[in-house]
Design a protein around this motif. Structure first.
Motif, PDB file in Angstrom:
ATOM      1  N   GLU A  91      -7.092   5.926   5.831  1.00  0.00           N
ATOM      2  CA  GLU A  91      -7.662   4.660   5.374  1.00  0.00           C
ATOM      3  C   GLU A  91      -7.929   3.695   6.522  1.00  0.00           C
ATOM      4  N   GLY A  92      -7.559   4.082   7.748  1.00  0.00           N
ATOM      5  CA  GLY A  92      -7.837   3.241   8.904  1.00  0.00           C
ATOM      6  C   GLY A  92      -6.663   2.437   9.419  1.00  0.00           C
ATOM      7  N   SER A  93      -5.486   2.607   8.856  1.00  0.00           N
ATOM      8  CA  SER A  93      -4.299   1.900   9.316  1.00  0.00           C
ATOM      9  C   SER A  93      -3.700   2.635  10.507  1.00  0.00           C
ATOM     10  N   SER A  94      -3.058   1.912  11.414  1.00  0.00           N
ATOM     11  CA  SER A  94      -2.454   2.546  12.588  1.00  0.00           C
ATOM     12  C   SER A  94      -0.927   2.498  12.500  1.00  0.00           C
ATOM     13  N   THR A  95      -0.392   2.783  11.340  1.00  0.00           N
ATOM     14  CA  THR A  95       1.051   2.746  11.110  1.00  0.00           C
ATOM     15  C   THR A  95       1.683   4.056  11.549  1.00  0.00           C
ATOM     16  N   ASP A 122      -2.129   9.463   4.704  1.00  0.00           N
ATOM     17  CA  ASP A 122      -3.046   8.707   3.846  1.00  0.00           C
ATOM     18  C   ASP A 122      -3.400   7.361   4.472  1.00  0.00           C
ATOM     19  N   LEU A 123      -2.411   6.686   5.053  1.00  0.00           N
ATOM     20  CA  LEU A 123      -2.667   5.393   5.679  1.00  0.00           C
ATOM     21  C   LEU A 123      -3.594   5.532   6.881  1.00  0.00           C
ATOM     22  N   ILE A 124      -3.410   6.588   7.674  1.00  0.00           N
ATOM     23  CA  ILE A 124      -4.286   6.824   8.819  1.00  0.00           C
ATOM     24  C   ILE A 124      -5.707   7.112   8.339  1.00  0.00           C
ATOM     25  N   GLN A 182       1.962   8.519   5.529  1.00  0.00           N
ATOM     26  CA  GLN A 182       1.402   8.103   6.813  1.00  0.00           C
ATOM     27  C   GLN A 182       0.023   8.725   7.027  1.00  0.00           C
ATOM     28  N   ARG A 185       7.820   3.998  11.283  1.00  0.00           N
ATOM     29  CA  ARG A 185       7.689   2.712  10.610  1.00  0.00           C
ATOM     30  C   ARG A 185       7.570   2.904   9.100  1.00  0.00           C
ATOM     31  N   VAL A 186       6.760   3.879   8.686  1.00  0.00           N
ATOM     32  CA  VAL A 186       6.614   4.157   7.255  1.00  0.00           C
ATOM     33  C   VAL A 186       7.955   4.580   6.672  1.00  0.00           C
ATOM     34  N   ARG A 200       0.834  -1.207   0.000  1.00  0.00           N
ATOM     35  CA  ARG A 200       0.000   0.000   0.000  1.00  0.00           C
ATOM     36  C   ARG A 200       0.872   1.262   0.000  1.00  0.00           C
TER      37      ARG A 200
END
Length: 66
Positions: free
Chosen positions: A27-31, A23-25, A21, A35-36, A3
């Motif tokens: 989308e519901g990701s907790s990264t 964008d990932l948040i 990061q 880490r990214v 992703r």
């Protein structure tokens, strides 16, 4: 990781880890940001640096001529 690569490719390889990061948040990701960033480094993905404005032209256009 796939992703992260998709988001990066969709942005024409411009955005870097903070925006990926976000964008990932969204989308519901907790990264996390670190880490990214680490994943991007491990896989050789880089964002393109933003262009800086040249201060020379700003200075020369405001200079009064005597």
């Amino acid at each position: 990781m796939s992703r992260i690569r998709e988001i990066h490719d969709d942005s024409r390889a411009i955005i870097d880890s903070p925006r990926i990061q976000e964008d990932l948040i969204a989308e519901g990701s907790s990264t996390g940001l670190n880490r990214v960033g680490k994943m991007m480094i491990m896989h050789g993905i880089q964002g393109r640096p933003r262009k800086r404005e040249s201060s020379f032209f700003a200075w020369s256009s405001t200079r009064s001529e005597s």
